[in-house]
Scaffold this motif. Structure first.
Motif, PDB file in Angstrom:
ATOM      1  N   ASN A  31       0.812  -1.211   0.000  1.00 53.14           N
ATOM      2  CA  ASN A  31       0.000   0.000   0.000  1.00 53.14           C
ATOM      3  C   ASN A  31       0.853   1.272   0.000  1.00 53.14           C
ATOM      4  O   ASN A  31       0.678   2.139  -0.849  1.00 53.14           O
ATOM      5  N   CYS A  32       1.804   1.358   0.943  1.00 51.50           N
ATOM      6  CA  CYS A  32       2.599   2.588   1.048  1.00 51.50           C
ATOM      7  C   CYS A  32       4.047   2.408   0.587  1.00 51.50           C
ATOM      8  O   CYS A  32       4.769   3.379   0.415  1.00 51.50           O
ATOM      9  N   GLY A  33       4.494   1.155   0.400  1.00 51.55           N
ATOM     10  CA  GLY A  33       5.837   0.889  -0.090  1.00 51.55           C
ATOM     11  C   GLY A  33       6.933   0.961   0.953  1.00 51.55           C
ATOM     12  O   GLY A  33       8.096   0.726   0.650  1.00 51.55           O
ATOM     13  N   LYS A  34       6.595   1.262   2.198  1.00 55.69           N
ATOM     14  CA  LYS A  34       7.599   1.370   3.267  1.00 55.69           C
ATOM     15  C   LYS A  34       8.006  -0.019   3.753  1.00 55.69           C
ATOM     16  O   LYS A  34       7.276  -0.987   3.618  1.00 55.69           O
ATOM     17  N   ASN A  35       9.183  -0.080   4.359  1.00 60.71           N
ATOM     18  CA  ASN A  35       9.739  -1.329   4.876  1.00 60.71           C
ATOM     19  C   ASN A  35       9.230  -1.566   6.303  1.00 60.71           C
ATOM     20  O   ASN A  35      10.008  -1.639   7.247  1.00 60.71           O
ATOM     21  N   SER A  36       7.914  -1.663   6.455  1.00 58.46           N
ATOM     22  CA  SER A  36       7.330  -1.833   7.792  1.00 58.46           C
ATOM     23  C   SER A  36       6.193  -2.858   7.788  1.00 58.46           C
ATOM     24  O   SER A  36       5.314  -2.826   8.634  1.00 58.46           O
ATOM     25  N   TYR A  37       6.230  -3.766   6.830  1.00 59.42           N
ATOM     26  CA  TYR A  37       5.207  -4.815   6.700  1.00 59.42           C
ATOM     27  C   TYR A  37       5.649  -5.994   7.554  1.00 59.42           C
ATOM     28  O   TYR A  37       6.673  -6.613   7.295  1.00 59.42           O
ATOM     29  N   LEU A  38       4.883  -6.325   8.606  1.00 57.00           N
ATOM     30  CA  LEU A  38       5.272  -7.383   9.531  1.00 57.00           C
ATOM     31  C   LEU A  38       4.265  -8.525   9.529  1.00 57.00           C
ATOM     32  O   LEU A  38       3.050  -8.309   9.435  1.00 57.00           O
ATOM     33  N   LYS A  39       4.801  -9.714   9.669  1.00 62.36           N
ATOM     34  CA  LYS A  39       3.962 -10.906   9.754  1.00 62.36           C
ATOM     35  C   LYS A  39       3.342 -10.943  11.147  1.00 62.36           C
ATOM     36  O   LYS A  39       4.024 -10.755  12.148  1.00 62.36           O
ATOM     37  N   GLN A  40       2.041 -11.196  11.219  1.00 59.04           N
ATOM     38  CA  GLN A  40       1.339 -11.254  12.496  1.00 59.04           C
ATOM     39  C   GLN A  40       1.233 -12.684  12.988  1.00 59.04           C
ATOM     40  O   GLN A  40       1.222 -13.630  12.197  1.00 59.04           O
ATOM     41  N   VAL A  41       1.130 -12.831  14.287  1.00 58.17           N
ATOM     42  CA  VAL A  41       0.901 -14.138  14.889  1.00 58.17           C
ATOM     43  C   VAL A  41      -0.609 -14.339  14.948  1.00 58.17           C
ATOM     44  O   VAL A  41      -1.326 -13.544  15.544  1.00 58.17           O
TER      45      VAL A  41
END
Length: 91
Positions: A31-41
């Motif tokens: 969506n925003c292209g930032k390096n802040s996409y984290l896998k959720q538990v």
């Protein structure tokens, strides 16, 4: 292949992604292209049903034995067909 849930810490975008287990996690938010996409538990979204699983066969072993005894008692009163001897005729 498992489905993994991801969420961006920057924009809050969340998504479920079908990935192989040996694939590297996605790091860039689509969506925003930032390096802040984290896998959720998350909890797995499946159930083991049928016989042969702990939940159905071994969880209540004490209860299973008593239910088997009750079933045997219930079946004791049922008459089973007996073999009838074949008649032979002498001519």
């Amino acid at each position: 292949m498992p489905i993994y849930a991801y969420r961006c810490e920057m924009c809050g975008h969340s998504n479920e992604v079908l990935q192989k287990m040996n694939e590297d996690p996605i790091k860039n938010c689509p969506n925003c292209g930032k390096n802040s996409y984290l896998k959720q538990v998350t909890a797995p979204n499946f159930q083991l049903k049928g016989t042969g699983w702990y939940v159905t066969d071994f969880k209540n072993e004490k209860n299973n034995k008593s239910s088997i005894k009750e079933e045997v008692k219930a079946n004791e009163g049922i008459a089973t067909p007996k073999e009838t001897p074949t008649k032979t005729t002498d001519d």
